[in-house]
Structures are given as C-alpha cells and as structure tokens.
Write a protein that holds these residues in place. Structure first.
Motif, PDB file in Angstrom:
ATOM      1  N   LYS A 208       2.287   7.227  -9.834  1.00  0.00           N
ATOM      2  CA  LYS A 208       3.718   7.489  -9.741  1.00  0.00           C
ATOM      3  C   LYS A 208       4.268   7.255  -8.350  1.00  0.00           C
ATOM      4  O   LYS A 208       5.368   6.741  -8.187  1.00  0.00           O
ATOM      5  CB  LYS A 208       4.019   8.917 -10.198  1.00  0.00           C
ATOM      6  N   PHE A 209       3.509   7.668  -7.319  1.00  0.00           N
ATOM      7  CA  PHE A 209       4.046   7.467  -5.969  1.00  0.00           C
ATOM      8  C   PHE A 209       3.459   6.243  -5.265  1.00  0.00           C
ATOM      9  O   PHE A 209       4.145   5.588  -4.481  1.00  0.00           O
ATOM     10  CB  PHE A 209       3.860   8.723  -5.107  1.00  0.00           C
ATOM     11  N   MET A 210       2.203   5.890  -5.559  1.00  0.00           N
ATOM     12  CA  MET A 210       1.629   4.708  -4.922  1.00  0.00           C
ATOM     13  C   MET A 210       2.283   3.430  -5.412  1.00  0.00           C
ATOM     14  O   MET A 210       2.471   2.478  -4.650  1.00  0.00           O
ATOM     15  CB  MET A 210       0.121   4.653  -5.170  1.00  0.00           C
ATOM     16  N   MET A 211       2.658   3.401  -6.699  1.00  0.00           N
ATOM     17  CA  MET A 211       3.248   2.186  -7.243  1.00  0.00           C
ATOM     18  C   MET A 211       4.609   1.886  -6.633  1.00  0.00           C
ATOM     19  O   MET A 211       4.995   0.726  -6.508  1.00  0.00           O
ATOM     20  CB  MET A 211       3.352   2.280  -8.760  1.00  0.00           C
ATOM     21  N   LYS A 212       5.352   2.914  -6.250  1.00  0.00           N
ATOM     22  CA  LYS A 212       6.651   2.672  -5.601  1.00  0.00           C
ATOM     23  C   LYS A 212       6.440   1.882  -4.321  1.00  0.00           C
ATOM     24  O   LYS A 212       7.156   0.904  -4.042  1.00  0.00           O
ATOM     25  CB  LYS A 212       7.326   4.018  -5.298  1.00  0.00           C
ATOM     26  N   ALA A 213       5.431   2.272  -3.536  1.00  0.00           N
ATOM     27  CA  ALA A 213       5.135   1.562  -2.294  1.00  0.00           C
ATOM     28  C   ALA A 213       4.651   0.146  -2.584  1.00  0.00           C
ATOM     29  O   ALA A 213       4.998  -0.807  -1.863  1.00  0.00           O
ATOM     30  CB  ALA A 213       4.083   2.329  -1.492  1.00  0.00           C
ATOM     31  N   ILE A 214       3.867  -0.015  -3.649  1.00  0.00           N
ATOM     32  CA  ILE A 214       3.306  -1.321  -3.966  1.00  0.00           C
ATOM     33  C   ILE A 214       4.386  -2.288  -4.447  1.00  0.00           C
ATOM     34  O   ILE A 214       4.449  -3.438  -4.006  1.00  0.00           O
ATOM     35  CB  ILE A 214       2.190  -1.176  -5.021  1.00  0.00           C
ATOM     36  N   VAL A 215       5.241  -1.854  -5.377  1.00  0.00           N
ATOM     37  CA  VAL A 215       6.256  -2.772  -5.913  1.00  0.00           C
ATOM     38  C   VAL A 215       7.269  -3.175  -4.840  1.00  0.00           C
ATOM     39  O   VAL A 215       7.811  -4.284  -4.873  1.00  0.00           O
ATOM     40  CB  VAL A 215       6.990  -2.179  -7.148  1.00  0.00           C
ATOM     41  N   ASP A 216       7.498  -2.302  -3.871  1.00  0.00           N
ATOM     42  CA  ASP A 216       8.416  -2.644  -2.780  1.00  0.00           C
ATOM     43  C   ASP A 216       7.775  -3.617  -1.804  1.00  0.00           C
ATOM     44  O   ASP A 216       8.422  -4.561  -1.330  1.00  0.00           O
ATOM     45  CB  ASP A 216       8.842  -1.374  -2.029  1.00  0.00           C
ATOM     46  N   ALA A 217       6.491  -3.406  -1.501  1.00  0.00           N
ATOM     47  CA  ALA A 217       5.820  -4.219  -0.488  1.00  0.00           C
ATOM     48  C   ALA A 217       5.470  -5.616  -0.988  1.00  0.00           C
ATOM     49  O   ALA A 217       5.389  -6.557  -0.203  1.00  0.00           O
ATOM     50  CB  ALA A 217       4.560  -3.504  -0.007  1.00  0.00           C
ATOM     51  N   CYS A 218       5.255  -5.762  -2.304  1.00  0.00           N
ATOM     52  CA  CYS A 218       4.796  -7.037  -2.858  1.00  0.00           C
ATOM     53  C   CYS A 218       5.887  -7.740  -3.661  1.00  0.00           C
ATOM     54  O   CYS A 218       5.606  -8.423  -4.658  1.00  0.00           O
ATOM     55  CB  CYS A 218       3.556  -6.817  -3.728  1.00  0.00           C
TER      56      CYS A 218
ATOM     57  N   VAL B 243       1.466  -0.442 -14.650  1.00  0.00           N
ATOM     58  CA  VAL B 243       2.127  -1.660 -15.102  1.00  0.00           C
ATOM     59  C   VAL B 243       3.536  -1.363 -15.600  1.00  0.00           C
ATOM     60  O   VAL B 243       4.448  -2.191 -15.471  1.00  0.00           O
ATOM     61  CB  VAL B 243       1.274  -2.373 -16.177  1.00  0.00           C
ATOM     62  N   ALA B 244       3.752  -0.163 -16.135  1.00  0.00           N
ATOM     63  CA  ALA B 244       5.103   0.215 -16.566  1.00  0.00           C
ATOM     64  C   ALA B 244       6.051   0.260 -15.380  1.00  0.00           C
ATOM     65  O   ALA B 244       7.215  -0.150 -15.478  1.00  0.00           O
ATOM     66  CB  ALA B 244       5.069   1.567 -17.270  1.00  0.00           C
ATOM     67  N   GLU B 245       5.563   0.743 -14.246  1.00  0.00           N
ATOM     68  CA  GLU B 245       6.391   0.791 -13.032  1.00  0.00           C
ATOM     69  C   GLU B 245       6.692  -0.619 -12.535  1.00  0.00           C
ATOM     70  O   GLU B 245       7.806  -0.899 -12.076  1.00  0.00           O
ATOM     71  CB  GLU B 245       5.681   1.599 -11.945  1.00  0.00           C
ATOM     72  N   ILE B 246       5.707  -1.507 -12.634  1.00  0.00           N
ATOM     73  CA  ILE B 246       5.936  -2.894 -12.222  1.00  0.00           C
ATOM     74  C   ILE B 246       7.003  -3.542 -13.097  1.00  0.00           C
ATOM     75  O   ILE B 246       7.939  -4.176 -12.604  1.00  0.00           O
ATOM     76  CB  ILE B 246       4.612  -3.697 -12.287  1.00  0.00           C
ATOM     77  N   VAL B 247       6.873  -3.372 -14.405  1.00  0.00           N
ATOM     78  CA  VAL B 247       7.834  -3.959 -15.351  1.00  0.00           C
ATOM     79  C   VAL B 247       9.211  -3.327 -15.190  1.00  0.00           C
ATOM     80  O   VAL B 247      10.244  -4.005 -15.297  1.00  0.00           O
ATOM     81  CB  VAL B 247       7.318  -3.799 -16.799  1.00  0.00           C
ATOM     82  N   ARG B 248       9.245  -2.041 -14.902  1.00  0.00           N
ATOM     83  CA  ARG B 248      10.523  -1.370 -14.691  1.00  0.00           C
ATOM     84  C   ARG B 248      11.241  -1.956 -13.465  1.00  0.00           C
ATOM     85  O   ARG B 248      12.466  -2.124 -13.462  1.00  0.00           O
ATOM     86  CB  ARG B 248      10.293   0.124 -14.515  1.00  0.00           C
ATOM     87  N   SER B 249      10.480  -2.280 -12.430  1.00  0.00           N
ATOM     88  CA  SER B 249      11.064  -2.840 -11.205  1.00  0.00           C
ATOM     89  C   SER B 249      11.348  -4.328 -11.331  1.00  0.00           C
ATOM     90  O   SER B 249      12.270  -4.842 -10.695  1.00  0.00           O
ATOM     91  CB  SER B 249      10.116  -2.604 -10.025  1.00  0.00           C
ATOM     92  N   TYR B 250      10.557  -5.014 -12.160  1.00  0.00           N
ATOM     93  CA  TYR B 250      10.715  -6.470 -12.338  1.00  0.00           C
ATOM     94  C   TYR B 250      10.717  -6.765 -13.843  1.00  0.00           C
ATOM     95  O   TYR B 250       9.702  -7.163 -14.427  1.00  0.00           O
ATOM     96  CB  TYR B 250       9.586  -7.221 -11.629  1.00  0.00           C
ATOM     97  N   PRO B 251      11.857  -6.558 -14.512  1.00  0.00           N
ATOM     98  CA  PRO B 251      11.932  -6.635 -15.987  1.00  0.00           C
ATOM     99  C   PRO B 251      11.570  -7.994 -16.571  1.00  0.00           C
ATOM    100  O   PRO B 251      11.302  -8.091 -17.776  1.00  0.00           O
ATOM    101  CB  PRO B 251      13.403  -6.292 -16.274  1.00  0.00           C
TER     102      PRO B 251
END
Length: 349
Positions: A170-180, A201-209
C-alpha cells in the motif's frame, strides 16, 4: 586492562542486543491489543492507562502490566507520554501511527504480527545451525514445512502472511509508481510475478489505467485475491513459465531465492517479454553494508531473515549485476525511491 567506561559500554551493548527481542514483542503486544487505535479514537490522545485498558475485550485487564509495557514503548519513541499531576497521559508518536489498523491508514501492523508470529520467531533459533550446515532453512527445521508449503497447510498463517505483504504494498507502491513513471507509461501490459492478492499490480493499473495487469502467483494464493478492474489473476509456477506481457514486475520475490534459482526465474522473465522493448522491474533491497541511511541496517537484518526463513539473500549492486547478466539482462538501472526498497529496471538488450 581496558578502561572501565569501555568495558561497561561493551557489557551494556551485549545486554541491549540480548534482550532486543523484548522490543519486538512489546511492539506486537501493542498491535494485538490495538493500543494505537484506542489512542487514535480519542483524537490521538492524551489518554490515561485506565482509558486504554477499558477498551480491552476482557473484564479485568492488568493495568499495572500495561503501564510497564507502555513505559518501554515510550522510551523507544513508539508512543509519547507526559505526566499531568500524578497521572501519566499517552499519545501517538510518528512510529505508532504506522501501527494503526484502520483500513484508511498506511500501516505496518500486519507485518508486525507476521514477524512476531511463533512460526516466524521459531526459525530464528536455527540461525547458528544454518551457518554450520547449508541444508534446509531454519523455517523448515522449526516448523516441519518450508514457508510456502506451510501457507498451503495452514490457512490462518496464509492469511497473516498475505495481509503482511499487502500492507507493505500500500505504501511502497506509491513510491514505486511515482519513481518509475517513464517505464510504466510505455508498457501496455504488465505481469506481477508473485503478486500475492494483487494489491501491487492493482495500484499500478490504478495509476496507469492503460496497462493491462496480470497478477501471477500460486493457485492457493490467488484463490483469496479480490476482483479488481483491469487486473486478471493467473495461477502458476514462476519456475515453469510466466505469462507473456510487455513488462514483468517483481517485488520482494528474488530475495527469497539463491542465485541459481534467481537466474532461472530471470530467464523465464526474459521469455515472457519482448526482446526489443521488454523490461523487468525488480523492487528489492540494494544492500549498502557500510551505509548509514535510514534503512541500511534494516537491509542487513533482512539478509539474516532470508538465511533462516527461505535460504535466499539480500544483495548489493554487484551481486544484483551478476545474476542479472546470467539471467539475460546485461543492462540495468537502479532507481532510488523513498523506501526500504529500490527499483532495478533491467533490459534484455
């Protein structure tokens, strides 16, 4: 003869490390009793011991014991405290806010419960045996099953493990999707290898639909995965084959395995992605053994956790470079993110 102050300092250090287990058990106690949540429900404090104890699901809590647990946790800066007249009042500190179990908060509480679980703690007793004999990991020696098989055999432990992995996502993915951002924007599909219940992967898809997400894990794991728009769940074995996609994502997977196994997994990753524009994103610790950063010491501790629990290892950049090259990824880039982990972008060409 050593100067007295050095002798005492050395003795004090040994006592401190000898009883460090009490720190983690006190932390687990606070999470189990939901003390951070009780204080948070009172606007974050200040609250009295009696107010905390009154929320325990028991008719006669031992307030004197609670006071002693809180005394240590206050000294460790997990909670704040001040005296008002003759009574001690307690509040949340930055650390205890990471122990809240309310779903609306970023939390490490499930990870605290996992690391304090008897099956996990028991494996640490075999660290010396693991050093003497590179046989089965301490986890299997302690529990009769390796970590993965125990998840199959014990649904409750499987739930605790999956909850712990999900909470860090939940919190690591926020940093990852922003940095990459650049990497995620140029792929149309992505498979999360060892993705658990699909939180990452849900967080990735949510950030990049635009990304078609595939959550890939063992069948018993994805059996508990919730439905998520843009994400499909696929069961399988990463040592046999990985679903095809433009990119592969792996968070906290390769550290569970020795170098030979990692190379096998990486070779399967290479088969799953396009040779020309394919990419693998690896979210892992990159050890800095001499570093003094916020998480550098934790990385060394996690490395010992790998010895006792999986037989894997945390790796320095040179160690990552070696297995990446052997796995077919001669080109890589390390992205530093505000987290315990870094992201290694690896390319087959």
């Amino acid at each position: 003869m050593e100067p007295l102050d050095e002798t005492l300092s050395g003795q004090a250090q040994v006592w401190k490390h000898m009883f460090a287990v009490a720190d983690s058990m006190a932390l687990k106690c606070a999470v189990e009793l939901r003390i951070p949540d009780i204080i948070h429900s009172q606007a974050g404090g200040p609250v009295t011991l009696a107010q905390i104890a009154s929320r325990f699901p028991t008719p006669s809590p031992k307030t004197a014991y609670l006071a002693r647990v809180m005394r240590l946790l206050v000294r460790k800066n997990i909670f704040s405290a001040h005296r008002d007249g003759g009574e001690m009042l307690y509040g949340l500190a930055p650390s205890s806010r990471w122990l809240l179990q309310d779903a609306s908060h970023l939390s490490l509480a499930p990870m605290v419960l996992l690391q304090g679980h008897p099956t996990v703690v028991s494996a640490w007793h075999y660290l010396g045996d693991c050093v003497k004999d590179e046989g089965s990991a301490g986890f299997k020696r302690a529990n009769g099953h390796d970590l993965w098989d125990l998840q199959l055999e014990n649904p409750e432990y499987n739930r605790i493990f999956n909850d712990a992995m999900a909470c860090t996502n939940k919190f690591m993915m926020k940093a990852i999707v922003d940095a990459c951002k650049e990497g995620f924007e140029r792929v149309g599909s992505l498979v999360d290898v060892g993705g658990g219940t699909g939180v990452a992967v849900a967080e990735i898809v949510r950030s990049y639909p635009h990304i078609k997400g595939i959550n890939f894990d063992r069948p018993n794991v994805i059996a508990d995965a919730p439905v998520c728009g843009g994400v499909s769940h696929v069961g399988g074995d990463m040592f046999e084959a990985i679903p095809s996609a433009d990119a592969v994502f792996m968070k906290w997977i390769l550290h569970d395995w020795n170098d030979e196994d990692c190379v096998k997994i990486l070779k399967n990753c290479k088969k799953a992605i396009p040779e020309k524009n394919g990419m693998v994103l690896i979210a892992e610790v990159v050890l800095q053994p001499e570093g003094d950063g916020l998480f550098d010491e934790t990385g060394l501790v996690l490395d010992l956790l790998m010895i006792t629990h999986t037989g894997g290892k945390e790796r320095s950049e040179l160690e990552w470079k070696k297995i990446l090259e052997e796995g077919g990824f001669p080109r890589y880039n390390i992205v530093q993110i505000p987290s315990l982990l870094s992201v290694i972008e690896a390319f087959p060409l």
